[in-house]
Design a protein around this motif. Structure first.
Motif, PDB file in Angstrom:
ATOM      1  N   LEU A   6       0.812  -1.214   0.000  1.00 12.65           N
ATOM      2  CA  LEU A   6       0.000   0.000   0.000  1.00 12.65           C
ATOM      3  C   LEU A   6       0.845   1.264   0.000  1.00 12.65           C
ATOM      4  CD1 LEU A   6      -2.681  -1.054   2.620  1.00 12.65           C
ATOM      5  CD2 LEU A   6      -2.830  -1.155   0.141  1.00 12.65           C
ATOM      6  N   PHE A   7       2.156   1.129   0.167  1.00 12.30           N
ATOM      7  CA  PHE A   7       3.035   2.280   0.288  1.00 12.30           C
ATOM      8  C   PHE A   7       4.214   2.160  -0.682  1.00 12.30           C
ATOM      9  CE2 PHE A   7       1.564   0.645   4.362  1.00 12.30           C
ATOM     10  CZ  PHE A   7       0.651   1.613   4.686  1.00 12.30           C
ATOM     11  N   PRO A   8       3.981   2.050  -1.988  1.00 16.29           N
ATOM     12  CA  PRO A   8       5.080   1.747  -2.898  1.00 16.29           C
ATOM     13  C   PRO A   8       6.176   2.811  -2.939  1.00 16.29           C
ATOM     14  CG  PRO A   8       3.084   2.308  -4.100  1.00 16.29           C
ATOM     15  CD  PRO A   8       2.706   2.189  -2.668  1.00 16.29           C
ATOM     16  N   GLY A  82       5.855  -9.758   2.818  1.00 17.59           N
ATOM     17  CA  GLY A  82       5.152  -9.228   1.660  1.00 17.59           C
ATOM     18  C   GLY A  82       5.577  -9.911   0.388  1.00 17.59           C
ATOM     19  N   ASP A  83       6.442 -10.921   0.519  1.00 12.83           N
ATOM     20  CA  ASP A  83       7.006 -11.576  -0.657  1.00 12.83           C
ATOM     21  C   ASP A  83       6.472 -12.987  -0.875  1.00 12.83           C
ATOM     22  OD1 ASP A  83       8.210 -12.487   1.653  1.00 12.83           O
ATOM     23  OD2 ASP A  83      10.204 -12.670   0.772  1.00 12.83           O
ATOM     24  N   ILE A  84       5.597 -13.458   0.015  1.00 16.30           N
ATOM     25  CA  ILE A  84       5.017 -14.788  -0.154  1.00 16.30           C
ATOM     26  C   ILE A  84       3.503 -14.693   0.034  1.00 16.30           C
ATOM     27  CG2 ILE A  84       7.072 -16.039   0.602  1.00 16.30           C
ATOM     28  CD1 ILE A  84       5.676 -16.408   3.329  1.00 16.30           C
ATOM     29  N   PRO A  85       2.762 -15.608  -0.559  1.00 15.33           N
ATOM     30  CA  PRO A  85       1.311 -15.584  -0.369  1.00 15.33           C
ATOM     31  C   PRO A  85       0.937 -15.868   1.083  1.00 15.33           C
ATOM     32  CG  PRO A  85       1.917 -16.997  -2.214  1.00 15.33           C
ATOM     33  CD  PRO A  85       3.189 -16.634  -1.500  1.00 15.33           C
ATOM     34  N   ILE A 102       7.236  -6.566   3.913  1.00 16.44           N
ATOM     35  CA  ILE A 102       8.690  -6.527   3.727  1.00 16.44           C
ATOM     36  C   ILE A 102       9.111  -7.693   2.836  1.00 16.44           C
ATOM     37  CG2 ILE A 102       9.194  -7.881   5.808  1.00 16.44           C
ATOM     38  CD1 ILE A 102      11.623  -5.885   6.174  1.00 16.44           C
ATOM     39  N   LYS A 103      10.057  -7.426   1.965  1.00 14.53           N
ATOM     40  CA  LYS A 103      10.628  -8.474   1.117  1.00 14.53           C
ATOM     41  C   LYS A 103      11.770  -9.096   1.900  1.00 14.53           C
ATOM     42  CE  LYS A 103       9.607  -5.701  -2.858  1.00 14.53           C
ATOM     43  NZ  LYS A 103      10.092  -4.338  -2.834  1.00 14.53           N
ATOM     44  N   ARG A 104      11.527 -10.272   2.420  1.00 16.84           N
ATOM     45  CA  ARG A 104      12.520 -10.934   3.262  1.00 16.84           C
ATOM     46  C   ARG A 104      13.710 -11.403   2.449  1.00 16.84           C
ATOM     47  NH1 ARG A 104       9.588 -15.490   5.420  1.00 16.84           N
ATOM     48  NH2 ARG A 104       8.953 -15.556   3.262  1.00 16.84           N
ATOM     49  N   GLY A 105      14.863 -11.480   3.099  1.00 21.54           N
ATOM     50  CA  GLY A 105      16.071 -11.951   2.434  1.00 21.54           C
ATOM     51  C   GLY A 105      16.774 -10.874   1.631  1.00 21.54           C
ATOM     52  N   THR A 106      16.231  -9.671   1.634  1.00 18.32           N
ATOM     53  CA  THR A 106      16.853  -8.547   0.943  1.00 18.32           C
ATOM     54  C   THR A 106      16.918  -7.368   1.905  1.00 18.32           C
ATOM     55  OG1 THR A 106      14.799  -7.537   0.179  1.00 18.32           O
ATOM     56  CG2 THR A 106      15.740  -9.255  -1.218  1.00 18.32           C
ATOM     57  N   ILE A 107      17.562  -6.335   1.494  1.00 16.82           N
ATOM     58  CA  ILE A 107      17.515  -5.086   2.250  1.00 16.82           C
ATOM     59  C   ILE A 107      16.374  -4.280   1.663  1.00 16.82           C
ATOM     60  CG2 ILE A 107      18.740  -2.976   2.882  1.00 16.82           C
ATOM     61  CD1 ILE A 107      21.353  -4.590   2.591  1.00 16.82           C
ATOM     62  N   ASP A 108      15.220  -4.378   2.286  1.00 14.70           N
ATOM     63  CA  ASP A 108      14.019  -3.692   1.812  1.00 14.70           C
ATOM     64  C   ASP A 108      13.997  -2.296   2.424  1.00 14.70           C
ATOM     65  OD1 ASP A 108      11.494  -2.773   1.176  1.00 14.70           O
ATOM     66  OD2 ASP A 108      10.520  -4.708   1.500  1.00 14.70           O
ATOM     67  N   LEU A 114       9.609   2.837   6.400  1.00 11.57           N
ATOM     68  CA  LEU A 114       8.253   2.885   6.951  1.00 11.57           C
ATOM     69  C   LEU A 114       8.258   2.527   8.434  1.00 11.57           C
ATOM     70  CD1 LEU A 114       6.311   1.228   4.003  1.00 11.57           C
ATOM     71  CD2 LEU A 114       6.175   3.615   4.704  1.00 11.57           C
ATOM     72  N   ALA A 115       8.990   1.479   8.779  1.00  9.74           N
ATOM     73  CA  ALA A 115       9.084   1.068  10.177  1.00  9.74           C
ATOM     74  C   ALA A 115       9.744   2.157  11.016  1.00  9.74           C
ATOM     75  CB  ALA A 115       9.868  -0.238  10.278  1.00  9.74           C
ATOM     76  N   GLN A 116      10.780   2.759  10.474  1.00 13.42           N
ATOM     77  CA  GLN A 116      11.468   3.829  11.184  1.00 13.42           C
ATOM     78  C   GLN A 116      10.537   5.020  11.419  1.00 13.42           C
ATOM     79  OE1 GLN A 116      14.948   5.308   9.183  1.00 13.42           O
ATOM     80  NE2 GLN A 116      15.818   6.087  11.078  1.00 13.42           N
ATOM     81  N   SER A 117       9.659   5.298  10.455  1.00 11.12           N
ATOM     82  CA  SER A 117       8.734   6.422  10.625  1.00 11.12           C
ATOM     83  C   SER A 117       7.760   6.156  11.776  1.00 11.12           C
ATOM     84  CB  SER A 117       7.973   6.718   9.326  1.00 11.12           C
ATOM     85  OG  SER A 117       6.922   5.799   9.100  1.00 11.12           O
TER      86      SER A 117
END
Length: 152
Positions: A6-8, A82-85, A102-108, A114-117
């Motif tokens: 929702l926050f691209p 956010g990367d798997i069903p 969050i796209k796990r396994g990467t630096i998203d 967003l989390a920091q905000s």
């Protein structure tokens, strides 16, 4: 069905989001859960009333997410895969409550911003650093929660 981002392009979220929906979910579940299981809370008084908080839990079952959301004294903004069903049985709940995908396994970077905000607004962030529920024993921790804990 995966959770749509929702926050691209945004790097902030107004905290708390979905206040009415989340408060209603918490109220209903606080009434139902004691009927279904024996709940024992220990140490909840250690969660500060205000200021930024990161709630980090083990993640061996979906129930941990429910317990974190329902019994925290504050409204929790969750980070989730956010990367798997999402299991279709639970997808409607995840979409109703909402979370930061969050796209796990990467630096998203977007998810981290967003989390920091949330933390910059004095919010409560719920994370599960192991990143999944497929292994019952304690897994490898991810570095994102450590980054968030020192970035304030």
């Amino acid at each position: 069905m995966s959770y749509k981002n929702l926050f691209p392009d945004d790097t902030s979220i107004h905290y708390p989001r979905r206040r009415i929906t989340r408060s209603l979910v918490r109220f209903v579940c606080r009434g139902l859960l004691p009927l279904l299981t024996d709940i024992c809370l220990d140490g909840i008084e250690n969660i500060p009333q205000k200021g930024p908080v990161i709630l980090a839990g083990n993640h061996v079952a979906v129930m941990e997410v429910v317990l974190m959301v329902v019994y925290s004294p504050r409204i929790v903004e969750l980070i989730g895969a956010g990367d798997i069903p999402i299991d279709p049985k639970f997808a409607w709940i995840a979409n109703l409550y909402g979370f930061i995908p969050i796209k796990r396994g990467t630096i998203d970077r977007n998810a981290i911003k967003l989390a920091q905000s949330i933390l910059e607004q004095g919010g409560t962030l719920g994370v599960f650093p192991e990143g999944g529920i497929w292994e019952p024993e304690l897994g490898q921790m991810r570095q994102g929660v450590a980054l968030l804990s020192v970035s304030g």
